[in-house]
Motif scaffolding. Structure first.
Motif, PDB file in Angstrom:
ATOM      1  N   SER A 116      38.785  39.341  54.757  1.00 52.18           N
ATOM      2  CA  SER A 116      39.086  39.786  53.395  1.00 52.18           C
ATOM      3  C   SER A 116      40.256  38.970  52.856  1.00 52.18           C
ATOM      4  CB  SER A 116      39.445  41.268  53.392  1.00 52.18           C
ATOM      5  OG  SER A 116      40.698  41.477  54.041  1.00 52.18           O
ATOM      6  N   ARG A 117      40.393  38.938  51.544  1.00 51.99           N
ATOM      7  CA  ARG A 117      41.495  38.187  50.938  1.00 51.99           C
ATOM      8  C   ARG A 117      42.835  38.721  51.441  1.00 51.99           C
ATOM      9  NH1 ARG A 117      42.152  33.238  48.461  1.00 51.99           N
ATOM     10  NH2 ARG A 117      44.270  33.231  47.637  1.00 51.99           N
ATOM     11  N   GLU A 118      42.924  40.037  51.579  1.00 48.36           N
ATOM     12  CA  GLU A 118      44.175  40.643  52.046  1.00 48.36           C
ATOM     13  C   GLU A 118      44.500  40.205  53.470  1.00 48.36           C
ATOM     14  OE1 GLU A 118      46.177  45.099  52.593  1.00 48.36           O
ATOM     15  OE2 GLU A 118      44.039  44.883  52.111  1.00 48.36           O
ATOM     16  N   ASP A 119      43.478  40.227  54.343  1.00 44.61           N
ATOM     17  CA  ASP A 119      43.707  39.813  55.725  1.00 44.61           C
ATOM     18  C   ASP A 119      44.036  38.320  55.819  1.00 44.61           C
ATOM     19  OD1 ASP A 119      43.390  42.294  56.790  1.00 44.61           O
ATOM     20  OD2 ASP A 119      41.357  41.999  57.520  1.00 44.61           O
ATOM     21  N   ARG A 120      43.342  37.513  55.014  1.00 48.98           N
ATOM     22  CA  ARG A 120      43.614  36.075  55.025  1.00 48.98           C
ATOM     23  C   ARG A 120      45.046  35.804  54.579  1.00 48.98           C
ATOM     24  NH1 ARG A 120      44.058  32.227  51.179  1.00 48.98           N
ATOM     25  NH2 ARG A 120      43.494  30.072  51.712  1.00 48.98           N
ATOM     26  N   ASP A 121      45.488  36.470  53.514  1.00 47.54           N
ATOM     27  CA  ASP A 121      46.852  36.265  53.033  1.00 47.54           C
ATOM     28  C   ASP A 121      47.877  36.690  54.077  1.00 47.54           C
ATOM     29  OD1 ASP A 121      45.832  35.301  50.672  1.00 47.54           O
ATOM     30  OD2 ASP A 121      46.219  37.121  49.509  1.00 47.54           O
ATOM     31  N   ALA A 122      47.578  37.788  54.780  1.00 47.71           N
ATOM     32  CA  ALA A 122      48.490  38.264  55.826  1.00 47.71           C
ATOM     33  C   ALA A 122      48.566  37.249  56.966  1.00 47.71           C
ATOM     34  CB  ALA A 122      48.027  39.625  56.345  1.00 47.71           C
ATOM     35  N   ALA A 123      47.413  36.669  57.328  1.00 47.39           N
ATOM     36  CA  ALA A 123      47.382  35.690  58.420  1.00 47.39           C
ATOM     37  C   ALA A 123      48.101  34.408  58.039  1.00 47.39           C
ATOM     38  CB  ALA A 123      45.937  35.396  58.807  1.00 47.39           C
ATOM     39  N   VAL A 124      47.929  33.946  56.788  1.00 47.51           N
ATOM     40  CA  VAL A 124      48.622  32.745  56.335  1.00 47.51           C
ATOM     41  C   VAL A 124      50.130  32.990  56.289  1.00 47.51           C
ATOM     42  CG1 VAL A 124      48.979  31.180  54.377  1.00 47.51           C
ATOM     43  CG2 VAL A 124      46.662  31.809  55.060  1.00 47.51           C
ATOM     44  N   ALA A 125      50.530  34.178  55.843  1.00 52.98           N
ATOM     45  CA  ALA A 125      51.954  34.523  55.821  1.00 52.98           C
ATOM     46  C   ALA A 125      52.533  34.514  57.230  1.00 52.98           C
ATOM     47  CB  ALA A 125      52.152  35.902  55.172  1.00 52.98           C
ATOM     48  N   LEU A 126      51.720  34.957  58.196  1.00 54.09           N
ATOM     49  CA  LEU A 126      52.152  34.934  59.593  1.00 54.09           C
ATOM     50  C   LEU A 126      52.390  33.488  60.043  1.00 54.09           C
ATOM     51  CD1 LEU A 126      52.412  37.187  61.842  1.00 54.09           C
ATOM     52  CD2 LEU A 126      50.193  36.383  62.645  1.00 54.09           C
ATOM     53  N   CYS A 127      51.483  32.601  59.672  1.00 50.05           N
ATOM     54  CA  CYS A 127      51.634  31.175  60.028  1.00 50.05           C
ATOM     55  C   CYS A 127      52.863  30.568  59.362  1.00 50.05           C
ATOM     56  CB  CYS A 127      50.377  30.403  59.617  1.00 50.05           C
ATOM     57  SG  CYS A 127      48.883  30.878  60.513  1.00 50.05           S
ATOM     58  N   ASP A 128      53.092  30.915  58.100  1.00 43.64           N
ATOM     59  CA  ASP A 128      54.272  30.415  57.385  1.00 43.64           C
ATOM     60  C   ASP A 128      55.549  30.830  58.108  1.00 43.64           C
ATOM     61  OD1 ASP A 128      52.642  29.310  55.429  1.00 43.64           O
ATOM     62  OD2 ASP A 128      52.918  30.961  54.013  1.00 43.64           O
ATOM     63  N   ARG A 129      55.555  32.075  58.554  1.00 50.37           N
ATOM     64  CA  ARG A 129      56.725  32.599  59.255  1.00 50.37           C
ATOM     65  C   ARG A 129      56.950  31.858  60.579  1.00 50.37           C
ATOM     66  NH1 ARG A 129      61.699  34.972  59.164  1.00 50.37           N
ATOM     67  NH2 ARG A 129      62.112  35.814  61.230  1.00 50.37           N
ATOM     68  N   ILE A 130      55.855  31.578  61.285  1.00 50.22           N
ATOM     69  CA  ILE A 130      55.968  30.847  62.545  1.00 50.22           C
ATOM     70  C   ILE A 130      56.564  29.470  62.315  1.00 50.22           C
ATOM     71  CG2 ILE A 130      54.637  29.742  64.392  1.00 50.22           C
ATOM     72  CD1 ILE A 130      52.654  32.123  64.107  1.00 50.22           C
ATOM     73  N   ASP A 131      56.022  28.740  61.323  1.00 59.04           N
ATOM     74  CA  ASP A 131      56.504  27.382  61.076  1.00 59.04           C
ATOM     75  C   ASP A 131      57.976  27.369  60.685  1.00 59.04           C
ATOM     76  OD1 ASP A 131      55.972  24.456  60.608  1.00 59.04           O
ATOM     77  OD2 ASP A 131      56.647  25.032  58.592  1.00 59.04           O
ATOM     78  N   GLY A 132      58.440  28.411  60.029  1.00 59.58           N
ATOM     79  CA  GLY A 132      59.846  28.466  59.628  1.00 59.58           C
ATOM     80  C   GLY A 132      60.774  29.000  60.698  1.00 59.58           C
ATOM     81  N   SER A 133      60.230  29.420  61.832  1.00 58.49           N
ATOM     82  CA  SER A 133      61.039  30.011  62.895  1.00 58.49           C
ATOM     83  C   SER A 133      61.843  28.963  63.647  1.00 58.49           C
ATOM     84  CB  SER A 133      60.116  30.754  63.882  1.00 58.49           C
ATOM     85  OG  SER A 133      60.778  31.000  65.098  1.00 58.49           O
ATOM     86  N   PRO A 134      63.160  29.138  63.776  1.00 59.40           N
ATOM     87  CA  PRO A 134      63.966  28.216  64.587  1.00 59.40           C
ATOM     88  C   PRO A 134      63.484  28.162  66.036  1.00 59.40           C
ATOM     89  CG  PRO A 134      65.371  29.561  63.188  1.00 59.40           C
ATOM     90  CD  PRO A 134      63.999  30.142  63.093  1.00 59.40           C
ATOM     91  N   ARG A 135      62.988  29.289  66.545  1.00 55.70           N
ATOM     92  CA  ARG A 135      62.469  29.304  67.920  1.00 55.70           C
ATOM     93  C   ARG A 135      61.277  28.371  68.044  1.00 55.70           C
ATOM     94  NH1 ARG A 135      63.614  34.864  67.190  1.00 55.70           N
ATOM     95  NH2 ARG A 135      65.075  35.733  68.710  1.00 55.70           N
ATOM     96  N   TRP A 136      60.365  28.462  67.089  1.00 57.21           N
ATOM     97  CA  TRP A 136      59.171  27.612  67.120  1.00 57.21           C
ATOM     98  C   TRP A 136      59.552  26.144  66.981  1.00 57.21           C
ATOM     99  CZ3 TRP A 136      54.446  27.087  68.615  1.00 57.21           C
ATOM    100  CH2 TRP A 136      53.606  26.139  68.022  1.00 57.21           C
ATOM    101  N   ARG A 137      60.460  25.848  66.072  1.00 59.28           N
ATOM    102  CA  ARG A 137      60.861  24.456  65.864  1.00 59.28           C
ATOM    103  C   ARG A 137      61.560  23.885  67.098  1.00 59.28           C
ATOM    104  NH1 ARG A 137      62.198  23.537  59.467  1.00 59.28           N
ATOM    105  NH2 ARG A 137      60.411  24.721  58.683  1.00 59.28           N
ATOM    106  N   ALA A 138      62.302  24.733  67.778  1.00 60.85           N
ATOM    107  CA  ALA A 138      62.961  24.275  69.007  1.00 60.85           C
ATOM    108  C   ALA A 138      61.932  23.979  70.093  1.00 60.85           C
ATOM    109  CB  ALA A 138      63.954  25.331  69.492  1.00 60.85           C
ATOM    110  N   LEU A 139      60.897  24.819  70.187  1.00 70.25           N
ATOM    111  CA  LEU A 139      59.845  24.584  71.169  1.00 70.25           C
ATOM    112  C   LEU A 139      59.062  23.312  70.836  1.00 70.25           C
ATOM    113  CD1 LEU A 139      58.477  28.215  71.686  1.00 70.25           C
ATOM    114  CD2 LEU A 139      59.495  26.760  73.435  1.00 70.25           C
TER     115      LEU A 139
END
Length: 338
Positions: free
Chosen positions: A265-288
């Motif tokens: 659904s559009r709602e689920d897709r938006d939630a999943a993309v927001a999750l990915c955005d959050r991951i990419d912006g995470s200092p932990r992820w960038r350090a890894l």
């Protein structure tokens, strides 16, 4: 050199954490999330899948994350296991780790393309490639390599990973850029880099093409000489020019991204993309990413879907020129194109 433009980019683990919501990010807290990885544990991008799991829990974005491994068939086993999710994504979601081999695998199998059988969410990281030869090779530079390839395309055996995978497709792209008939290129596929290194050192292949980070130890030890890299800029620790510097208009990374189930659904897709955005912006992820030598090549949502659609078409074209598509698949493609 000929000027041609060919741009491209190129078992289980459960992690449990506390509850909570990260405010102001737009990403909801997942109850339970499964990441399906198209590789055996410890191989390929499996390490990225497990890093994602750890970051999701550490950032409070998921209460529990499980990594399920489905190796084999250029990602076909993982794609086949990635069935449509049931229920809201935020309650029990599923993500599929993907990359160029899976895209190529679907095309070779004449199956529905990855972009049509899933919901593209984000491209996360990539691994630049390097073309390298033994230090005693008569090929002293990429210009030497290109000259031999143009004169006798089948005269050089180049080794890499799976047939139809990232390294093989990149070799086809390089051949196209050099004006060489890709059907004549001689490519040897190996299941892992130890076997490939053994092959190049005992003379069974003239050069290797593949993961820059995997080649680093051999280069640093003076056993391999890098001729060229596929990145836009030179890579620290590898004394070799980029393809772009040598007037080969090609930039390529063996990319890794995530997909959602088809029909989200559009709602689920938006939630999943927001999750990915959050991951990419995470200092932990960038350090890894920095620690593992992964290059961040982030692209999400509609931009990623559009890029993946274009990349699928480009990959299919190279696979066809390499002779890896069935006659049925090729005829069908010509029919679709009119």
């Amino acid at each position: 050199m000929h000027r041609r433009r060919f741009l491209s980019l190129a078992a289980g683990l459960a992690v449990a954490g506390g509850c909570g919501r990260v405010g102001g990010t737009g990403a909801p807290v997942m109850n339970r999330l499964t990441i399906v990885a198209p590789a055996a544990r410890g191989q390929g991008w499996d390490q990225a899948a497990r890093a994602l799991a750890a970051v999701l829990v550490a950032e409070g974005l998921a209460r529990m994350v499980e990594v399920s491994n489905y190796p084999g068939g250029l990602g076909s086993a993982a794609l086949g296991a990635f069935v449509t999710a049931r229920g809201p994504f935020v309650r029990e979601g599923r993500l599929l780790l993907t990359g160029m081999p899976m895209v190529a695998g679907a095309e070779i199998a004449n199956a529905a393309s990855v972009v049509k059988s899933t919901t593209p969410l984000a491209r996360l990281v990539g691994d630049w490639a390097v073309l390298a030869v033994p230090v005693k090779s008569r090929l002293r530079s990429f210009e030497d390599f290109a000259a031999v390839l143009r004169r006798n395309p089948a005269g050089l055996v180049v080794g890499g990973r799976l047939e139809g995978g990232s390294d093989h497709v990149l070799y086809g792209m390089i051949g196209k850029c050099l004006g060489v008939d890709a059907r004549l290129l001689d490519y040897a596929a190996y299941s892992g880099w130890p076997e490939a290194f053994e092959a190049v050192h005992d003379g069974r292949v003239a050069a290797l093409l593949g993961s820059a980070r995997s080649f680093m130890p051999e280069i640093a030890a003076g056993r391999l000489r890098p001729l060229v890299v596929s990145s836009a800029e030179r890579i620290e620790g590898i004394d070799a020019p980029t393809l772009m510097e040598l007037d080969v208009r090609l930039e390529y990374t063996d990319w890794c991204g995530v997909l959602g189930p088809r029909g989200m659904s559009r709602e689920d897709r938006d939630a999943a993309v927001a999750l990915c955005d959050r991951i990419d912006g995470s200092p932990r992820w960038r350090a890894l990413c920095a620690a593992n030598g992964w290059n961040r090549v982030y692209l999400s949502g509609d931009d990623f879907r559009q890029w993946l659609t274009t990349e699928t078409g480009r990959t299919r074209g190279v696979l066809g020129e390499l002779g890896l598509l069935s006659a049925t698949a090729t005829s069908y493609r010509h029919k679709l194109l009119g």
